[in-house]
Write a protein that holds these residues in place. Structure first.
Motif, PDB file in Angstrom:
ATOM      1  N   ILE A 152       0.850  -1.184   0.000  1.00 13.21           N
ATOM      2  CA  ILE A 152       0.000   0.000   0.000  1.00 13.21           C
ATOM      3  C   ILE A 152       0.893   1.243   0.000  1.00 13.21           C
ATOM      4  CG2 ILE A 152      -1.822  -1.243   1.207  1.00 13.21           C
ATOM      5  CD1 ILE A 152      -1.121   0.330   3.725  1.00 13.21           C
ATOM      6  N   GLY A 153       0.371   2.369  -0.434  1.00 14.33           N
ATOM      7  CA  GLY A 153       1.160   3.603  -0.492  1.00 14.33           C
ATOM      8  C   GLY A 153       0.666   4.519  -1.586  1.00 14.33           C
ATOM      9  N   VAL A 154       1.086   5.790  -1.545  1.00 10.56           N
ATOM     10  CA  VAL A 154       0.656   6.748  -2.567  1.00 10.56           C
ATOM     11  C   VAL A 154       1.832   7.346  -3.336  1.00 10.56           C
ATOM     12  CG1 VAL A 154      -1.489   7.379  -1.408  1.00 10.56           C
ATOM     13  CG2 VAL A 154       0.608   8.624  -0.865  1.00 10.56           C
TER      14      VAL A 154
ATOM     15  N   LEU B 198      -4.492  11.512  -9.617  1.00  8.10           N
ATOM     16  CA  LEU B 198      -5.569  11.563  -8.621  1.00  8.10           C
ATOM     17  C   LEU B 198      -6.674  10.568  -8.983  1.00  8.10           C
ATOM     18  CD1 LEU B 198      -6.860  13.120  -6.134  1.00  8.10           C
ATOM     19  CD2 LEU B 198      -8.140  14.412  -7.857  1.00  8.10           C
ATOM     20  N   LEU B 199      -7.145  10.652 -10.220  1.00  8.40           N
ATOM     21  CA  LEU B 199      -8.312   9.869 -10.631  1.00  8.40           C
ATOM     22  C   LEU B 199      -8.103   9.336 -12.040  1.00  8.40           C
ATOM     23  CD1 LEU B 199     -11.307   9.057 -10.001  1.00  8.40           C
ATOM     24  CD2 LEU B 199     -11.992  11.208 -11.074  1.00  8.40           C
ATOM     25  N   PHE B 200      -8.408   8.068 -12.228  1.00  6.95           N
ATOM     26  CA  PHE B 200      -8.170   7.424 -13.519  1.00  6.95           C
ATOM     27  C   PHE B 200      -9.442   6.767 -14.040  1.00  6.95           C
ATOM     28  CE2 PHE B 200      -7.071   3.684 -16.047  1.00  6.95           C
ATOM     29  CZ  PHE B 200      -6.206   4.227 -17.000  1.00  6.95           C
ATOM     30  N   PHE B 201      -9.626   6.910 -15.352  1.00  8.92           N
ATOM     31  CA  PHE B 201     -10.689   6.148 -16.012  1.00  8.92           C
ATOM     32  C   PHE B 201     -10.280   5.861 -17.440  1.00  8.92           C
ATOM     33  CE2 PHE B 201     -14.202   5.831 -18.992  1.00  8.92           C
ATOM     34  CZ  PHE B 201     -15.000   4.872 -18.395  1.00  8.92           C
TER      35      PHE B 201
ATOM     36  N   THR C 140      -3.946  11.402   2.879  1.00  7.22           N
ATOM     37  CA  THR C 140      -3.139  10.214   2.578  1.00  7.22           C
ATOM     38  C   THR C 140      -3.456   9.089   3.560  1.00  7.22           C
ATOM     39  OG1 THR C 140      -1.371  11.555   1.672  1.00  7.22           O
ATOM     40  CG2 THR C 140      -0.771   9.348   2.416  1.00  7.22           C
ATOM     41  N   GLU C 141      -3.596   9.444   4.820  1.00  7.83           N
ATOM     42  CA  GLU C 141      -3.906   8.458   5.857  1.00  7.83           C
ATOM     43  C   GLU C 141      -5.193   7.684   5.508  1.00  7.83           C
ATOM     44  OE1 GLU C 141      -4.418  10.382   9.583  1.00  7.83           O
ATOM     45  OE2 GLU C 141      -4.376   8.491  10.719  1.00  7.83           O
TER      46      GLU C 141
END
Lengths: 473, 473
Positions: free
Chosen positions: A270-272, A278-281, A399-400
């Protein structure tokens, strides 16, 4: 007329993630005997120790805790069945035209020279293949399954009809007119559907309870559409109720199954850090019905700098691009398709890309054990179209909080992996088993009900008054 | 305000048939320890032997096979839970006015001098007493139960609300006006109902899921009638749906429980030698609604020579007469009462007197495991009134067939014995537990559903088209 199911070849491109059942099926019988003997010895030793330190615990169930561990994620599941308790299922040996024959027709339609060697092709509704394969494995490879196969239908609690109803639906579309042999041109999914029901209606065990104790898979929202009204008593395995009338399917009787994810599982932690988008489609911009939202979302989002929103259809190359996109984004957009469900949600889950669901009538698999508010963000269609609202809201998620979502996604991921030996297949059977008491009740009740003049059906329902609910953000 | 439930006295006249839980509760703690130690030793020795001869069998479940044996009568039940798998239930420590206080009010209304010493009175809806007592017993006395008590509500899967809702309904009726102390005259069942819901609505765990994971008993068809719409989300324990609207109760969500039989169990063997009467009925000739059939049946049957059909209300003497009648008749007539269900059916079952049910809308307890066509004869209301038809049909039933019915009746009898330690109480909990997956699904789904404009509830149903069914004879 009918071929032994075991002759059917496994898919050409098996999914990753521990396709344990197919690899186990290939092991030699000597290895199997060794395994059985080892398991026996371990059990014996375990029971002996267990007896003195914890005499009321069952060795047979505790030993398999790893397979069956009550989920820390919500409902504990109560899942430690042992063989004597397991529900007995009988799989019909269907005429070839409802199983292997459809694989052949699919291969022929794509120009195969030797269709008899064709394997089941990978596609988003190949759950039907995994369930069929599961019940074809020898019982010794099925330890951990909540259902046990029986060869005698008179012993069965449930009956599985392993028709490849979704594959049948896609035999024709891709072919280019006029170039195939006559036999392919003649293939008709609708004809297959009619024939299936005619075949079922001749079966003694189907007629006995009007099909109530039968399980039929129709993963594609359009699968079996022509005959659903004739098999409506059965436990249907469906992706959603988009094409199903309320008197044909419901959460009470049927089981919502996941699509088979089409992009690779994200195996990282897990992680950023590596998720800059931000957002994918990526997918079809233009859809019917509830899917019309897609074009509107495109218009609103395509100029946002940290948002990637791309039109693209199913192809190997596009799947690779989608895979990269989902593995490097924090959030994945999941608007409705032609029906409320879509494969993309399950791609997002295995990618640990937090799903943002814009589909007001969606039904979700395994919701009795999975609290989707822990793994996804739900936005009402109306709210999603307020200018700037969606992106602003996502940017404000800390993020948390994203890490919490990812942690939960990782925990439930196995529910969406058909190839995992402790994954989707077992979980589908587990949910089917839970329907049995109510199905039995209805079967017994039907036997003694007095005929009434009314043509109104007599229904038992579980309801939600949606006006009292608020959109979850 | 609230009293520990354990202070409440047990009923004055406990039922026969192994009222094991109350006698066990009286045993000293030394005896308990001895029993626990013995059980431990037996388990240990058993497991050791078992390990070598049958290593995959669970010692803890096999040892209690006698309690839990899968029923040969229809569905096997899948019932061998162990503690780790058991569903956790929390019983509210309700304010006294909803439990012991109602017993006191009932005693006061009947002229008791010291109501605080009153016991729970015997009546046909005393299931509420048995469930309450069950959850008050120490866990060591509850081995075999499908649910395990927890003291911490945060650990609970389910919440039991042990209100004496049926007793509350009968506090007043028998009293003769003006002769009681002021406190009795003021008792109001309706007020109790309103107060109960107010109390519930203040509870954090009730509010959390709108009561969906709560279990509330309302055995008398009129119990809680004023507040049902406010507790409709809960799992209701009901005798029938006669007074319940379709949006408040259903076979999907709720559990049909048996009346507590009021006449003695027939302890003799099966046979027709001592059953000279063809058909027996004793009860109120005049009833409302579906019960109007009674007077018509009286007119038709009262001159048949081998039929006994008598008007009589509930009294100790009449119960004795009914007991004699049911123990010496082949068939017992069970017409609808004011609502479709009636206590008499359960009296007939424990009497091994084959029930003849004339009640078109009846729902039956534990029908998921009991096929009532094996223990009873169903006749449509219309058919039952054809002159001569009913008696002729019964006279044609062979002795062999009657013995078959009796054999099956004997097998399922324990399901209708609240006092049996492996009887009704455990079976009610077992059915409640089966509702949990669907309840969980609805709870999780409610959390993420998007608010809609529609005021139509969103329902999931299981339906029967009754026009396709025929009357069973």
């Amino acid at each position: 007329m009918s071929e032994r199911p075991s002759k059917i070849r496994k898919p050409k491109s098996p999914k990753r993630n521990g396709n344990a059942q197919s690899s186990m099926a290939r092991k030699s019988s000597i290895l199997k005997q060794t395994l059985v003997f080892s398991a026996f010895s371990i059990l014996a030793i375990y029971a002996l120790f267990n007896t003195f330190f914890n005499p009321t615990t069952s060795p047979s169930t505790s030993l398999f805790d790893e397979h069956f561990s009550p989920d820390s994620f919500g409902f504990s599941g109560k899942v430690t069945e042992n063989d004597a308790q397991k529900v007995k299922i009988f799989m019909y040996d269907l005429p070839k035209k409802f199983t292997a024959g459809i694989i052949e027709q699919h291969a022929l339609a794509r120009g195969s020279k030797d269709a008899s060697q064709a394997r089941y092709p990978g596609h988003q509704h190949m759950g039907e293949w995994y369930l069929f394969s599961d019940l074809n494995r020898p019982e010794v490879d099925r330890i951990g399954s909540p259902v046990i196969k029986v060869d005698d239908p008179d012993e069965a609690d449930l009956f599985y009809v392993p028709v490849f109803s979704s594959l049948s639906l896609i035999v024709n579309p891709i072919r280019s007119a006029g170039t195939e042999p006559v036999s392919v041109q003649q293939y008709s999914d609708e004809h297959m559907q009619e024939q299936l029901v005619e075949w079922l209606e001749q079966q003694e065990h189907w007629r006995r309870n009007g099909g109530r104790d039968h399980v039929i898979i129709a993963g594609d929202p359009n699968a079996l559409y022509r005959v659903l009204y004739r098999v409506k008593n059965a436990i249907l395995l469906l992706s959603d109720f988009g094409r199903v009338r309320p008197d044909q399917g419901s959460l009470v009787k049927d089981v919502i199954i996941p699509y088979s994810h089409r992009i690779n599982t994200y195996n990282g932690d897990i992680g950023v850090k590596d998720r800059k988008t931000l957002l994918f489609f990526m997918g079809n911009r233009y859809r019917k019905d509830g899917g019309k939202i897609r074009d509107l979302l495109f218009q609103m989002l395509e100029n946002e700098e940290d948002v990637i929103i791309k039109h693209g259809t199913q192809s190997r190359e596009n799947r690779r691009a989608a895979s990269r996109g989902m593995h490097t984004s924090k959030f994945c957009l999941n608007p409705a398709g032609d029906t409320p469900s879509a494969c993309r949600l399950f791609d997002a889950i295995v990618s640990l890309c937090v799903p943002v669901i814009v589909s007001d009538s969606i039904e979700l698999p395994f919701e009795y054990v999975i609290d989707y508010t822990k793994i996804a963000i739900f936005i009402g269609t109306k709210a999603s179209l307020k200018p700037g609202y969606l992106v602003k809201m996502l940017r404000e998620v800390t993020t948390e909080r994203i890490l919490e979502y990812q942690k939960e996604l990782k925990e439930v991921r196995r529910y969406f992996e058909y190839g995992n030996s402790n994954g989707t297949v077992n979980e589908i059977w587990r949910e089917v088993v839970q329907k049995l008491p109510l199905i039995r009740l209805m079967i017994n009740r039907d036997k003694r009900l007095v005929k009434r003049e009314s043509s109104e059906p007599d229904c038992s329902c579980l309801c939600t008054n949606q006006t009292g609910l608020t959109s979850f953000l």
